[in-house]
Design a protein around this motif. Structure first.
Motif, PDB file in Angstrom:
ATOM      1  N   UNK A  82      -2.320   7.826   8.031  1.00 41.48           N
ATOM      2  CA  UNK A  82      -1.712   9.053   7.973  1.00 41.48           C
ATOM      3  C   UNK A  82      -0.456   9.148   7.509  1.00 41.48           C
ATOM      4  N   UNK A  83       0.537   8.242   8.192  1.00 41.87           N
ATOM      5  CA  UNK A  83       2.011   7.944   7.590  1.00 41.87           C
ATOM      6  C   UNK A  83       2.180   8.126   6.086  1.00 41.87           C
ATOM      7  N   UNK A  84       1.153   6.878   5.563  1.00 41.37           N
ATOM      8  CA  UNK A  84       1.081   6.869   4.145  1.00 41.37           C
ATOM      9  C   UNK A  84       0.966   7.948   3.438  1.00 41.37           C
ATOM     10  N   UNK A  85      -0.087   8.718   3.804  1.00 36.28           N
ATOM     11  CA  UNK A  85      -0.437   9.982   3.018  1.00 36.28           C
ATOM     12  C   UNK A  85       0.604  11.078   3.212  1.00 36.28           C
ATOM     13  N   UNK A 128       0.853  -1.314  -0.173  1.00 35.82           N
ATOM     14  CA  UNK A 128       0.060   0.047  -0.028  1.00 35.82           C
ATOM     15  C   UNK A 128       0.751   1.183   0.171  1.00 35.82           C
ATOM     16  N   UNK A 129       1.914   1.246   0.782  1.00 30.59           N
ATOM     17  CA  UNK A 129       2.675   2.333   1.023  1.00 30.59           C
ATOM     18  C   UNK A 129       3.664   2.621  -0.144  1.00 30.59           C
ATOM     19  N   UNK A 130       4.360   1.532  -0.714  1.00 35.04           N
ATOM     20  CA  UNK A 130       5.439   1.630  -1.611  1.00 35.04           C
ATOM     21  C   UNK A 130       4.821   1.917  -3.096  1.00 35.04           C
ATOM     22  N   UNK A 131       3.545   1.106  -3.342  1.00 34.09           N
ATOM     23  CA  UNK A 131       2.778   1.646  -4.353  1.00 34.09           C
ATOM     24  C   UNK A 131       2.451   3.063  -4.819  1.00 34.09           C
ATOM     25  N   UNK A 132       2.377   3.772  -3.756  1.00 38.72           N
ATOM     26  CA  UNK A 132       2.129   5.222  -3.862  1.00 38.72           C
ATOM     27  C   UNK A 132       3.272   5.878  -3.671  1.00 38.72           C
ATOM     28  N   UNK A 133       4.128   5.776  -2.739  1.00 40.86           N
ATOM     29  CA  UNK A 133       5.416   6.624  -2.970  1.00 40.86           C
ATOM     30  C   UNK A 133       6.325   6.484  -3.933  1.00 40.86           C
TER      31      UNK A 133
END
Length: 300
Positions: free
Chosen positions: A141-144, A85-90
């Motif tokens: 929140x950390x992901x966003x 979830x995180x890496x695909x966005x960042x």
């Protein structure tokens, strides 16, 4: 924008596909970013996992829209899926922002519109928040925060950069409502937990219209909450679903059951986010479906 050339990452998703249809219907040229070898002139190759993109394919675009990312509600949140979830966005945002920044100045897009989410604010309880509120605490929140920060290269290169902090999209084809509609139609709908948690929703029609408003309106940059003007509690939304679909909504799913079935993701379902679209309204945007009944009927 008149007859613009717009590149869209995440074009096959719920929001992305609706945006592409809207843009194409108005005569804009839409380039879709794909993870395979392009099969036509309207496709551009990229690999968000590796952080690569065919920058030449973005040259001359008026706008780049990034809505790509692994679905938050698609699977149980294992450690591995949380990292996806995180890496695909960042990584995807970093690749696009760096590609945009690396283009010659006269070939750069005028605007970089990047996805984000109201998960930025975390748990707000009954307290209403707008774009001036700080980030919350926890995984989403950390992901966003990291997701938005990854767009820095585009902003620093002078490209107008906008973040669309989207709420729960009322549509039958995906997201939370994609699961709710079948349950309510079957007469199995009901509140989740105690039903007091606020859900900040937006009709898919308004989501697309808001994205286009952000693309078209010069001078708009930074975060914008894409949510209807009046967030409602899960209990109120449950009652509205029952009224519109003319089905009973007597089944309630207790919080412990949700936590057992969904694991850590249950916190997102049971959490309360009372988020207001202050900057969107200030910018002159008008909602076609500001109330929940209209949003539900529009989805049907």
């Amino acid at each position: 924008m008149e007859h613009a050339r717009i590149a869209v990452a995440g074009a096959s998703g719920l929001i992305g596909s609706a945006l592409v249809r809207s843009l194409a219907a108005d005569g804009h040229t839409v380039l879709r970013l794909v993870r395979r070898e392009p099969r036509s002139a309207d496709e551009v190759r990229w690999d968000p996992a590796r952080g690569t993109v065919d920058a030449a394919g973005l040259a001359g675009c008026d706008a780049v829209v990034n809505l790509a990312g692994a679905g938050v509600g698609d699977r149980r949140w294992t450690d591995a899926y949380k990292e996806l979830i995180r890496s695909s966005r960042v990584r995807g945002t970093t690749a696009l922002a760096e590609a945009v920044a690396g283009l010659p100045e006269d070939a750069r897009p005028r605007v970089f519109l990047n996805g984000s989410a109201i998960g930025y604010y975390g748990e707000t309880g009954g307290r209403a928040v707008d774009e001036n509120a700080p980030a919350g605490e926890g995984f989403l929140p950390e992901v966003c925060v990291a997701w938005e920060a990854a767009a820095a290269p585009a902003r620093e290169a002078g490209v107008r950069t906008v973040f669309a902090r989207t709420g729960l999209v009322v549509a039958p084809g995906g997201g939370a409502w994609g699961r709710l509609f079948p349950l309510f139609r079957a007469g199995l709908g009901g509140r989740l937990g105690d039903g007091r948690q606020y859900w900040s929703y937006i009709a898919l029609h308004d989501e697309v219209a808001a994205l286009r408003h952000l693309l078209d309106t010069e001078g708009l940059s930074g975060p914008f909450n894409l949510t209807a003007p009046e967030p409602l509690t899960n209990r109120e939304i449950t009652a509205a679903m029952a009224r519109v679909l003319r089905r009973p909504a007597v089944f309630a799913v207790p919080a412990p059951v949700l936590r057992t079935v969904l694991g850590e993701m249950a916190g997102d379902v049971l959490g309360s986010a009372r988020v207001l679209p202050a900057r969107l309204l200030e910018s002159g945007f008008r909602f076609a479906f500001p109330r929940i009944e209209g949003a539900i009927r529009a989805a049907l």
